[in-house]
Design a protein around this motif. Structure first.
Motif, mmCIF file in Angstrom:
data_model
loop_
_atom_site.group_PDB
_atom_site.id
_atom_site.type_symbol
_atom_site.label_atom_id
_atom_site.label_comp_id
_atom_site.label_asym_id
_atom_site.label_seq_id
_atom_site.Cartn_x
_atom_site.Cartn_y
_atom_site.Cartn_z
ATOM 1 N N GLY A 86 -4.503 12.066 -6.192
ATOM 2 C CA GLY A 86 -3.717 12.703 -5.132
ATOM 3 C C GLY A 86 -4.016 12.197 -3.729
ATOM 4 O O GLY A 86 -3.386 12.632 -2.771
ATOM 5 N N ALA A 87 -4.968 11.295 -3.583
ATOM 6 C CA ALA A 87 -5.296 10.765 -2.258
ATOM 7 C C ALA A 87 -4.158 9.888 -1.741
ATOM 8 O O ALA A 87 -3.414 9.295 -2.517
ATOM 9 N N ASN A 88 -4.030 9.817 -0.446
ATOM 10 C CA ASN A 88 -3.025 8.978 0.203
ATOM 11 C C ASN A 88 -3.615 7.579 0.370
ATOM 12 O O ASN A 88 -4.579 7.385 1.115
ATOM 13 N N TYR A 89 -3.021 6.598 -0.289
ATOM 14 C CA TYR A 89 -3.587 5.242 -0.272
ATOM 15 C C TYR A 89 -3.518 4.622 1.118
ATOM 16 O O TYR A 89 -4.414 3.880 1.500
ATOM 17 N N PRO A 108 0.802 -1.228 0.000
ATOM 18 C CA PRO A 108 0.000 0.000 0.000
ATOM 19 C C PRO A 108 0.835 1.278 0.000
ATOM 20 O O PRO A 108 0.396 2.295 -0.531
ATOM 21 N N ALA A 109 2.029 1.217 0.551
ATOM 22 C CA ALA A 109 2.890 2.408 0.574
ATOM 23 C C ALA A 109 3.378 2.777 -0.827
ATOM 24 O O ALA A 109 3.755 3.919 -1.077
ATOM 25 N N GLU A 110 3.367 1.820 -1.752
ATOM 26 C CA GLU A 110 3.848 2.073 -3.109
ATOM 27 C C GLU A 110 2.733 2.399 -4.100
ATOM 28 O O GLU A 110 2.994 2.700 -5.253
ATOM 29 N N ILE A 111 1.480 2.303 -3.663
ATOM 30 C CA ILE A 111 0.356 2.600 -4.556
ATOM 31 C C ILE A 111 0.148 4.104 -4.615
ATOM 32 O O ILE A 111 0.035 4.768 -3.587
ATOM 33 N N GLY A 140 -2.376 5.140 -10.556
ATOM 34 C CA GLY A 140 -1.471 5.596 -11.604
ATOM 35 C C GLY A 140 -1.680 7.054 -11.953
ATOM 36 O O GLY A 140 -2.022 7.866 -11.110
ATOM 37 N N GLU A 141 -1.493 7.368 -13.227
ATOM 38 C CA GLU A 141 -1.541 8.748 -13.691
ATOM 39 C C GLU A 141 -2.963 9.300 -13.794
ATOM 40 O O GLU A 141 -3.177 10.500 -13.729
ATOM 41 N N ALA A 142 -3.937 8.433 -14.001
ATOM 42 C CA ALA A 142 -5.309 8.891 -14.211
ATOM 43 C C ALA A 142 -5.903 9.430 -12.920
ATOM 44 O O ALA A 142 -5.665 8.897 -11.840
ATOM 45 N N ASP A 143 -6.680 10.498 -13.051
ATOM 46 C CA ASP A 143 -7.342 11.033 -11.862
ATOM 47 C C ASP A 143 -8.830 10.696 -11.853
ATOM 48 O O ASP A 143 -9.589 11.222 -11.056
ATOM 49 N N VAL A 144 -9.237 9.811 -12.761
ATOM 50 C CA VAL A 144 -10.620 9.354 -12.822
ATOM 51 C C VAL A 144 -10.636 7.836 -13.001
ATOM 52 O O VAL A 144 -9.657 7.242 -13.433
ATOM 53 N N PHE A 145 -11.751 7.231 -12.671
ATOM 54 C CA PHE A 145 -11.914 5.801 -12.880
ATOM 55 C C PHE A 145 -12.289 5.534 -14.330
ATOM 56 O O PHE A 145 -12.846 6.388 -14.998
ATOM 57 N N SER A 146 -11.975 4.338 -14.788
ATOM 58 C CA SER A 146 -12.326 3.962 -16.152
ATOM 59 C C SER A 146 -12.726 2.491 -16.172
ATOM 60 O O SER A 146 -12.424 1.733 -15.239
ATOM 61 N N ILE A 147 -13.411 2.096 -17.237
ATOM 62 C CA ILE A 147 -13.751 0.686 -17.402
ATOM 63 C C ILE A 147 -12.472 -0.137 -17.434
ATOM 64 O O ILE A 147 -12.393 -1.211 -16.849
#
Length: 155
Positions: A57-60, A49-52, A94-101
């Motif tokens: 920008g949320a803290n996993y 989890p520390a590497e996710i 990852g890089e995306a700031d939104v969810f996707s299918i």
């Protein structure tokens, strides 16, 4: 008999198309249900989890703690790419700031269900897609072939 078969096929295709739509729109709920509620995430997800990195920008670590994502040994668990029954609903990874299918179906079960549920609507396009069109029928078939090829590459 052929009328009965035709009606049955149309009803089957309609049901499968509705199921595909329900599947796509319920992916976040399915991810939560299987990964968190049913506990599959703790067994199948091995990412640290520390590497996710959450794309929004949320803290996993804070998310995993708030969601109570602890394994039986007390360690936090998190789903990285292609882990879990469906991709992680807690944050876009990852890089995306939104969810996707793509995020949700990046796992083997997710891809398999997407392929299985989309096969009937794609078959309907081949059966009924061009309808009674007599002009440009070759272009319609070519576009269907290209769609199916690239959709298969996407999956």
């Amino acid at each position: 008999e052929s009328d009965c078969t035709s009606v049955f096929l149309v009803i089957l295709l309609a049901i499968m198309t509705i199921l595909l739509g329900l599947f796509i729109f319920s992916l976040p709920l399915l991810s939560w249900w299987f990964n968190d509620y049913m506990g599959q995430g703790a067994q199948l997800c091995s990412a640290n989890p520390a590497e996710i990195v959450c794309g929004n920008g949320a803290n996993y670590i804070e998310l995993a703690t708030a969601l109570g994502r602890y394994k039986s040994n007390g360690e936090l668990w998190g789903c990285g790419c292609e882990e879990g029954i469906f991709g992680d609903w807690a944050c876009p990874i990852g890089e995306a700031d939104v969810f996707s299918i793509s995020l949700f179906i990046s796992t083997a079960p997710g891809t398999g269900l997407m392929a299985a549920l989309s096969s009937w609507p794609i078959a309907a396009m081949w059966l009924y897609g061009s309808g009674t069109v007599t002009t440009n029928k070759n272009w319609i078939r070519l576009s269907l072939f290209l769609f199916q090829f690239f959709f298969g590459m996407f999956l």
